[in-house]
Design a protein around this motif. Structure first.
Motif, mmCIF file in Angstrom:
data_model
loop_
_atom_site.group_PDB
_atom_site.id
_atom_site.type_symbol
_atom_site.label_atom_id
_atom_site.label_comp_id
_atom_site.label_asym_id
_atom_site.label_seq_id
_atom_site.Cartn_x
_atom_site.Cartn_y
_atom_site.Cartn_z
ATOM 1 N N HIS A 247 0.849 -1.174 0.107
ATOM 2 C CA HIS A 247 -0.101 0.002 -0.088
ATOM 3 C C HIS A 247 0.937 1.294 0.003
ATOM 4 N N PHE A 248 2.130 1.166 0.806
ATOM 5 C CA PHE A 248 2.920 2.504 0.837
ATOM 6 C C PHE A 248 4.313 2.198 0.506
ATOM 7 N N TYR A 249 5.164 3.091 0.434
ATOM 8 C CA TYR A 249 6.358 2.882 0.274
ATOM 9 C C TYR A 249 7.325 4.052 1.063
ATOM 10 N N LEU A 250 8.423 3.435 1.542
ATOM 11 C CA LEU A 250 9.533 4.289 2.120
ATOM 12 C C LEU A 250 10.721 3.871 1.153
ATOM 13 N N TYR A 251 11.761 4.885 1.490
ATOM 14 C CA TYR A 251 12.750 4.867 0.900
ATOM 15 C C TYR A 251 13.949 3.962 1.254
ATOM 16 N N ASN A 252 14.020 3.919 2.570
ATOM 17 C CA ASN A 252 15.321 3.143 2.968
ATOM 18 C C ASN A 252 15.115 2.665 4.485
ATOM 19 N N SER A 253 16.204 1.998 4.925
ATOM 20 C CA SER A 253 16.016 1.492 6.474
ATOM 21 C C SER A 253 16.050 2.548 7.504
ATOM 22 N N LYS A 254 16.693 3.771 6.896
ATOM 23 C CA LYS A 254 16.660 4.933 8.011
ATOM 24 C C LYS A 254 15.229 5.432 8.034
ATOM 25 N N GLN A 255 14.443 5.392 6.950
ATOM 26 C CA GLN A 255 13.080 5.833 7.182
ATOM 27 C C GLN A 255 12.162 4.910 7.971
ATOM 28 N N VAL A 256 12.520 3.660 7.719
ATOM 29 C CA VAL A 256 11.909 2.732 8.484
ATOM 30 C C VAL A 256 12.192 2.853 9.973
ATOM 31 N N LYS A 257 13.338 3.250 10.287
ATOM 32 C CA LYS A 257 13.466 3.659 11.579
ATOM 33 C C LYS A 257 12.538 4.770 12.213
ATOM 34 N N THR A 258 12.560 5.811 11.315
ATOM 35 C CA THR A 258 11.698 7.074 11.882
ATOM 36 C C THR A 258 10.368 6.529 11.896
ATOM 37 N N PHE A 259 9.782 5.637 11.091
ATOM 38 C CA PHE A 259 8.444 5.017 11.124
ATOM 39 C C PHE A 259 8.302 4.478 12.433
ATOM 40 N N LEU A 260 9.168 3.545 12.860
ATOM 41 C CA LEU A 260 8.994 2.847 14.071
ATOM 42 C C LEU A 260 9.165 3.888 15.229
ATOM 43 N N GLU A 261 9.882 4.726 15.093
ATOM 44 C CA GLU A 261 9.883 5.738 16.277
ATOM 45 C C GLU A 261 8.879 6.341 16.445
ATOM 46 N N MET A 262 8.004 6.656 15.225
ATOM 47 C CA MET A 262 6.641 7.610 15.325
ATOM 48 C C MET A 262 5.638 6.597 15.890
ATOM 49 N N ILE A 263 5.680 5.416 15.667
ATOM 50 C CA ILE A 263 4.703 4.583 16.491
ATOM 51 C C ILE A 263 4.954 4.483 17.726
ATOM 52 N N LEU A 264 6.136 4.499 18.374
ATOM 53 C CA LEU A 264 6.433 4.442 19.908
ATOM 54 C C LEU A 264 5.886 5.795 20.226
ATOM 55 N N LEU A 265 6.159 6.842 19.712
ATOM 56 C CA LEU A 265 5.725 8.287 20.080
ATOM 57 C C LEU A 265 4.151 8.186 20.403
ATOM 58 N N GLN A 266 3.530 7.868 19.075
ATOM 59 C CA GLN A 266 1.995 7.741 19.278
ATOM 60 C C GLN A 266 1.623 6.821 20.346
ATOM 61 N N ASN A 267 2.148 5.813 20.702
ATOM 62 C CA ASN A 267 1.867 5.169 21.885
ATOM 63 C C ASN A 267 2.570 5.599 23.207
ATOM 64 N N LYS A 268 2.978 6.678 23.165
ATOM 65 C CA LYS A 268 3.530 7.481 24.326
ATOM 66 C C LYS A 268 4.505 6.880 24.974
ATOM 67 N N ILE A 269 5.506 5.864 24.534
ATOM 68 C CA ILE A 269 6.437 5.272 24.937
ATOM 69 C C ILE A 269 7.680 5.788 24.892
ATOM 70 N N LYS A 270 8.372 5.977 26.084
ATOM 71 C CA LYS A 270 9.462 6.805 26.017
ATOM 72 C C LYS A 270 10.689 5.920 25.181
ATOM 73 N N PHE A 271 11.496 6.781 24.399
ATOM 74 C CA PHE A 271 12.528 5.833 23.691
ATOM 75 C C PHE A 271 13.758 7.107 23.897
ATOM 76 N N PRO A 272 14.928 6.752 24.467
ATOM 77 C CA PRO A 272 15.753 7.698 24.763
ATOM 78 C C PRO A 272 16.416 8.207 23.311
ATOM 79 N N MET A 273 16.614 7.600 22.349
ATOM 80 C CA MET A 273 17.412 7.779 21.012
ATOM 81 C C MET A 273 16.675 8.550 19.950
ATOM 82 N N LEU A 274 15.625 9.146 20.234
ATOM 83 C CA LEU A 274 15.047 9.720 18.785
ATOM 84 C C LEU A 274 15.838 10.420 18.276
#
Ligand SMILES: [Mg+2]
Length: 276
Positions: A247-274
């Motif tokens: 359905h969607f695309y991202l360019y590279n694994s760096k963007q995959v990381k950003t996407f996973l970080e966004m999911i954590l943020l939306q879940n209000k889960i603290k992640f120290p290395m955003l």
């Protein structure tokens, strides 16, 4: 085939509609390919290591009860387990022939019947390819990969011939596929990443639990998963290719990381290395 949308574009246009939709579910099942998705492709498979920040991110996700993290890969179980080394992750290894981790332990029954054939082929290939040190036979127990990315161009047809000859006696039980600088040899069973991800969702009682499913991958084998999950998951292709079932695309694994970080943020889960 419909054209995939750029995931972050859509998010900009429609607010965080997609992310909101995902986080309204009780649990999120993440189906993640490894090479080319969580890590950039490397010259040698052994060099494709998780970055420290990606490792931490996966660890945070896997430890949290909102998420189920599954890595779906062509690599062997022992290889991928060693590369990731995080508790609570489920590994669908060897193209999904084996599903292990988090109290799940499953091997496709047809694979066990072929273990001795794979062993014999591995032995004969190693012997027949002795004089081609740049070609590497990776014995993954359930399947084999012959890597020739470092081989001299004019030797490649010879290597391919040797492989074809070595598997000939086992032709009925084995299938051979040729990928990017690699020949894969596996049991002749109608199985792929698509069937494997559906099997995993059944094991996790996905329907009963009404989980949200997200699947990310970069290669041909991931297309089987995208197809199988068309109406069951949000599917995201990683890379520059646009002829995908996702359905969607991202360019590279760096963007995959950003996407996973966004999911954590939306879940209000603290992640120290955003990252920014
Ligand atoms: Mg991949």
């Amino acid at each position: 085939m419909s054209t995939p949308e750029y995931l972050f574009e859509r998010r900009n246009k429609a607010g965080s509609r997609l992310i909101d939709k995902i986080t309204s579910q009780r649990k999120i099942i993440l189906l993640l390919d490894y090479d080319g998705t969580l890590v950039p492709i490397k010259k040698k498979p052994s060099l494709a290591l998780l970055s420290a920040s990606m490792h931490k991110l996966l660890k945070t996700l896997a430890a949290h009860s909102n998420f189920i993290v599954i890595v779906v890969t062509g690599r062997s179980f022992s290889d991928i387990k060693k590369l990731i080394g995080i508790k609570n992750i489920i590994y669908a290894s060897n193209h999904g022939f084996q599903i292990s981790g988090n109290r799940i332990k499953w091997i496709h029954p047809g694979v066990e019947r072929n273990l001795s054939n794979i062993k014999k082929i591995s032995f004969s290939l190693n012997d027949a390819l002795k004089s081609f040190p740049a070609t590497f036979v990776e014995d993954k127990k359930l399947t084999l990969s012959v890597h020739f990315r470092n081989e001299k161009n004019n030797f490649i047809p010879v290597v391919k011939k040797i492989v074809a000859k070595s598997i000939q006696p086992f032709q009925e039980n084995i299938i051979k596929t040729t990928g990017k600088k690699v020949i894969e040899i596996r049991p002749n069973i109608n199985w792929n990443k698509g069937k494997a991800v559906l099997k995993i969702l059944t094991m996790l009682q996905h329907r009963k639990n009404k989980n949200s499913v997200i699947c990310l991958g970069d290669d041909k084998t991931d297309e089987d998963a995208f197809r199988a999950l068309k109406n069951k998951a949000i599917t995201i292709h990683v890379g520059s290719k646009r002829n995908t079932q996702a359905h969607f695309y991202l360019y590279n694994s760096k963007q995959v990381k950003t996407f996973l970080e966004m999911i954590l943020l939306q879940n209000k889960i603290k992640f120290p290395m955003l990252s920014g």
